[in-house]
Write an enzyme that holds these catalytic residues in place. Sequence first.
Site, short mmCIF file in Angstrom:
data_model
loop_
_atom_site.label_atom_id
_atom_site.label_comp_id
_atom_site.label_asym_id
_atom_site.label_seq_id
_atom_site.Cartn_x
_atom_site.Cartn_y
_atom_site.Cartn_z
N ASP A 452 0.71 -1.16 -0.09
CA ASP A 452 0.03 -0.08 -0.07
C ASP A 452 0.74 1.32 -0.04
O ASP A 452 2.08 1.21 0.15
CB ASP A 452 -0.97 -0.09 1.26
N ASP A 517 -10.76 1.80 -3.72
CA ASP A 517 -11.22 1.53 -2.50
C ASP A 517 -12.87 1.35 -2.43
O ASP A 517 -13.50 0.98 -1.46
CB ASP A 517 -10.76 2.49 -1.16
#
Length: 698
Positions: A452, A517
């Site tokens: 990430d 997301d």
Amino acid sequence: MAHGDIQHNAQTTFHLQQGGTSVIVDASGPGMPVVLYWGSELNGLDATDLVSMAQSTVPPVVSGGLDIPARLTVLPLESNGWQATPGLEGHRAGRDAYPLFELRSATQQGTTLRIQAEDKATGLSLLTELEVTGAGLFRQRHTLTNTGSAAYEVTALRMFFPLPASANEVLDATGRHLKERSPQRRPLTVGAHVRTSRRGRPGLDATLLMLAGTSGFGFRSGLVHGVHVAFSGNYELRAERASTAEKFLVAQEHLAPGEIRLQPASSYSSPWAVASWGEGLDALAARIHTELRARPTHPTTPRPVTLNSWEAVYFDHDLDRLKSIADAAAAVGVERFVLDDGWFLGRRDDKAGLGDWQVDSTVWPDGLTPLINHVKGLGLQFGLWFEPEMVNLDSDLARKHPEWILHPGDRWPVTARDQHVLNLADQGCWNYLFSAINQVLTDNAIDYIKWDHNRDLLEPIGHTGTPVVHETTLATYRLMDALKAAHPGLEIESCASGGGRVDLGVLEHTDRIWTSDCIDPLERLDNQAYTGLLVPYELMGAHIAGPSSHSTSRTHSLDFRAATAMFGHYGIEWDISTLDDAQRALVAEWVSFHKVNRHLFHTGTSVHADLPDPAQDVRGVVAQDGTRAVYVLTQRSASITAPADPVPLPGLLPERRYRVQMGTAEFVLSGQYLATAGLQAPTLRPETAVIITADAVS
Ligand code: DGJ
């Protein structure tokens, strides 16, 4: 002006030709070469044709203009009379701002042209590489060397791609967290449409490609050209029209002031600018997908259906709960279990812990082994989340090594998600990260890293006092490669708050991207279509989330959620341990349908219908041999007519007949008919979808 030492031989016009693409370059000098043509493959050209092309494209002298009209060369500069965006901006303490390069050599090897040029007076030399790849992509890169005796600062080094005169509309994408890749269009007028990332990553608003084509070009029609910067740091893309009529695309790494100061005898290489073209966006994207799929490193094993723990449990790491989610996952056919954020030292929320890549024994008293053994016992792979480039001030790492954190002078940059960014270009910092992550990978049977990167960089100053995005981006690639080399078979996902780091640079070092997301299927339609211009489905993470979207609060049926994710690297991001048997059976059916068809989804050609009704959406994947296709017809919102329009099924072989199944209805129709007249759409409620299959009949 001396240009007597040009070494290129009698050949001055070059034809790079491969994969359906031709690029024709006039390198007759003395100035920099000119790309005369880029587009569909031109066959049967001889040397005379090439010379005629060079002669026929010379611009005339115009009133009020220069005595020698400027050309759009591979590095257009003011010294050649070019007054639009220049190829190189830089200086040596304020001097040497207007170099004049002379062509030294132009050498074609296969479908690559290497151009050497030099400006002795300014003390610069340049290597420009132009290549037409196997799939017909056109890529360019410059390497600039400081041959002078003092430092030379590079502000911008740009690659240029000429557009045909027919290009008069620009398409790019923008967005934000939870809404990446939203398309925007505008006319291509005199001036420039510029998209820049100063975020230290391409960004959630990154366009991926700058595209220009004929008015109203769509997925299936209209000549369109587009370019991408294959790099995960800062970039700039532009579509420009000069007042001298040239239309072109420009690509570069965006460089911060002071970021590239070339010491004598040192060089700066730009990233590759990768360009594609097509009759319609599907054809343009297909070249990029074909190129990626030909890489020896391209994943070829079936993409494992994945259960990601993030939206299922967030930071609530409880061994028993995670084990029961893994049990449910295995029961519905999941093949990889990924433990997301929250497993390492002090990480009880997103305020602390980044940088301390050791398992937190308060939450995991026996380490990760009990969970990993359980997951592996079920026959699943195990993946783990890291965010290597980031650090919270509340971490042992920040307390011990504040000097490894990027910051200007004696203050911290504005935080985002309470975190700062590490200087991976510092070898000590890089070594720490390698050894900490390597230790976790050595102590635990980990098949996959979700890598990430959850904040934009601000004021990314290293200990040398200069901006270091270029260097840290390359250092990140090195870290990924070193971990993969130490752990053969390890796969990595590029995630950055969702789709904040999606580019062909990172895809050289990783195996999949996290697309957004936002897992709301309605939002995912544009997101996946425009991400898909660059990224083929097998590299695009697409999950089934819970019924009510965590980012939009919309509620959708399982069928809509599962069908929208269907073509991608499939997954589930939802606590399915709470489902009853009947609900689990439905999830298992969708997973099974995906598995039966994933070879097609992950090797076939991605197609999208251009529909007049914005309420409808048809997209699909057609097998390379044209014998089978699967489509998803989505009713985005209510159509203004009842029934809604018939919908075409694009991409089938026109002369073949197909058995088409849509729900319980079945028809046998030709590929040509299906691509034009199409099928009458059934009456669908808004925010629902149906699967359509087409199988060639003999
Ligand atoms: C952002 C990612 O996109 C999410 O999927 C999740 O991994 C969180 N970070 C974890 O902090």
